[in-house]
Scaffold this motif. Sequence first.
Motif, mmCIF file in Angstrom:
data_model
loop_
_atom_site.group_PDB
_atom_site.id
_atom_site.type_symbol
_atom_site.label_atom_id
_atom_site.label_comp_id
_atom_site.label_asym_id
_atom_site.label_seq_id
_atom_site.Cartn_x
_atom_site.Cartn_y
_atom_site.Cartn_z
ATOM 1 N N ALA A 20 0.817 -1.204 0.000
ATOM 2 C CA ALA A 20 0.000 0.000 0.000
ATOM 3 C C ALA A 20 0.851 1.254 0.000
ATOM 4 C CB ALA A 20 -0.915 0.006 1.221
ATOM 5 N N CYS A 21 0.497 2.213 -0.880
ATOM 6 C CA CYS A 21 1.147 3.509 -0.887
ATOM 7 C C CYS A 21 0.214 4.465 -0.162
ATOM 8 C CB CYS A 21 1.402 3.974 -2.314
ATOM 9 S SG CYS A 21 2.642 3.030 -3.188
ATOM 10 N N VAL A 22 0.312 4.489 1.136
ATOM 11 C CA VAL A 22 -0.556 5.329 1.960
ATOM 12 C C VAL A 22 0.317 6.191 2.845
ATOM 13 C CG1 VAL A 22 -2.464 3.704 1.972
ATOM 14 C CG2 VAL A 22 -0.690 3.488 3.684
ATOM 15 N N PRO A 23 -0.199 7.311 3.322
ATOM 16 C CA PRO A 23 0.592 8.166 4.210
ATOM 17 C C PRO A 23 1.087 7.406 5.422
ATOM 18 C CG PRO A 23 -1.428 9.278 3.495
ATOM 19 C CD PRO A 23 -1.533 7.870 3.033
ATOM 20 N N SER A 24 2.198 7.841 5.980
ATOM 21 C CA SER A 24 2.812 7.128 7.099
ATOM 22 C C SER A 24 1.891 7.035 8.295
ATOM 23 C CB SER A 24 4.121 7.827 7.499
ATOM 24 O OG SER A 24 3.867 9.189 7.835
ATOM 25 N N THR A 31 -1.477 -6.976 7.719
ATOM 26 C CA THR A 31 -1.070 -7.488 6.417
ATOM 27 C C THR A 31 -1.736 -8.838 6.196
ATOM 28 O OG1 THR A 31 1.073 -6.356 6.461
ATOM 29 C CG2 THR A 31 0.860 -8.263 4.995
ATOM 30 N N LEU A 32 -2.474 -8.953 5.104
ATOM 31 C CA LEU A 32 -3.088 -10.208 4.725
ATOM 32 C C LEU A 32 -2.232 -10.888 3.657
ATOM 33 C CD1 LEU A 32 -6.870 -9.233 4.327
ATOM 34 C CD2 LEU A 32 -5.870 -10.620 6.140
ATOM 35 N N PHE A 50 -6.843 -5.124 -5.623
ATOM 36 C CA PHE A 50 -5.788 -5.058 -4.612
ATOM 37 C C PHE A 50 -5.429 -3.600 -4.317
ATOM 38 C CE2 PHE A 50 -4.046 -9.353 -6.331
ATOM 39 C CZ PHE A 50 -5.063 -10.035 -5.683
ATOM 40 N N GLU A 51 -5.287 -2.815 -5.372
ATOM 41 C CA GLU A 51 -4.932 -1.403 -5.204
ATOM 42 C C GLU A 51 -6.024 -0.646 -4.451
ATOM 43 O OE1 GLU A 51 -4.243 2.552 -8.008
ATOM 44 O OE2 GLU A 51 -3.937 0.547 -8.855
ATOM 45 N N GLN A 52 -7.287 -0.909 -4.817
ATOM 46 C CA GLN A 52 -8.391 -0.244 -4.123
ATOM 47 C C GLN A 52 -8.377 -0.570 -2.634
ATOM 48 O OE1 GLN A 52 -12.415 -0.276 -6.049
ATOM 49 N NE2 GLN A 52 -11.387 -1.600 -7.558
ATOM 50 N N GLY A 58 -5.726 1.071 4.206
ATOM 51 C CA GLY A 58 -4.437 1.198 4.880
ATOM 52 C C GLY A 58 -3.819 -0.132 5.243
ATOM 53 N N ASN A 59 -4.547 -1.221 4.987
ATOM 54 C CA ASN A 59 -3.972 -2.547 5.182
ATOM 55 C C ASN A 59 -3.092 -2.914 3.990
ATOM 56 O OD1 ASN A 59 -5.376 -2.882 7.590
ATOM 57 N ND2 ASN A 59 -7.146 -3.799 6.579
ATOM 58 N N LYS A 60 -2.289 -3.966 4.176
ATOM 59 C CA LYS A 60 -1.383 -4.389 3.113
ATOM 60 C C LYS A 60 -1.711 -5.805 2.666
ATOM 61 C CE LYS A 60 2.458 -1.565 4.859
ATOM 62 N NZ LYS A 60 3.876 -1.568 5.313
#
Length: 415
Positions: A20-24, A31-32, A50-52, A58-60
Amino acid sequence: MKGKLIWLLSAVTAASCLTACVPSSETNGITLTLMGKKSDLNKSYMTSIFEQYETETGNKLNIIAYEDAEFESAAMEQMETKNAPDILLHFHNADLAQFDVENRFVALNDQSWTADLTDSARAYCTDKDGDLLGLPFWESSVSGCYYNKTILDDLGLRPATAQAEFDVLCEALSETGYTPICWPANGCSWMMQFGLDPLFADDPARLEQLNSGAINYADIPEVTGMVQWVSDAASKGWFGQNYLMTGWDDISPALASGDAVMTFIWDTWFYTDFEKDGTYTIDDFALMPVFLNTVDSGTYEGGNLNMMMVTKSSKHPKEALDFLAFCATPEHYNAAFAGVSTMSCFRGQTTNIQSKMVTDASASIAANERVSTASSQIIGYSAEDVAESFNEMFRGNITVAECVAEMDAKRHAAS
């Protein structure tokens, strides 16, 4: 493990990672782990969902992707360790039986999204005990007899609605110099299951008798009738002269050139594999049932679907089920399948493209479609084993009766 690829594909560069490219401030999610075939996980609708998921939650997702040829054995080995994935992608076919489904996977009957599944999608993912094994998140095709309507029109011929009409059609095409049916005997193995499906989809008691060992294929006259019909068709030249050498890559040239008029295949093939610069295009083709001498009115096979299955040993069982619910939300699956040529798996699916060949044949499909049954519910069924027996018969090494006996023997050996 040899051949195993572990991808952590980012939401921005989905071809190379899924992290995931999400803010820190949003990186504290779980993580699944999701396991499947490399080629399956590369599909556009998979990378989209997956991207959505990663962007919105915020999960990976830790994606474990095996090369296709190694998937079954490698995934089975992984499932037997303490590091089994949270979610496994698998088709409901004979290979699934080795995974001890009842003890390893969560039945999904009570999930809120089940009412949104189409009848055929749900039927494909349901086992003999009525348990829903997985979420069907995949392209759904209709398998049948796809034929060149332009050639038939030019010859004053009509598509068939009954077995006798189909036989007459094949004879007429053969007499005019066409190969009636492109039968890819070299490495292709799906054709025979189309004929077997109605024998068991229409008679669950017969399926139970076969699986329990109470009867064999040899005890079912229609099975011998199908094998005899295929043998006779080959002898009459209805498959052409080179069908034993015809493989996957040869189907498109045969149809696009007009050398062959019909083939038993599925609609999505025309959008993914049919060559675009031949004499004939997709607009020249239409759909009628497959006729293999097992049911008079012919049959269509519904889609074979990849299912998302939740493991009972998941370290994050709630989140794994939530991931399936995320995938089954109209907003999300419609974004993933936008512009994809497929029949709908969900009642709320609106952004996918449906083949004109299929929509034009909708009344015939509604009357004659069966859920894929032979490959998914006959214990020990192997399409490759069946094709091998047929090819031995084509070569004159065994008789029709011996072909049926081999089909039984190989099925028993595999069960």
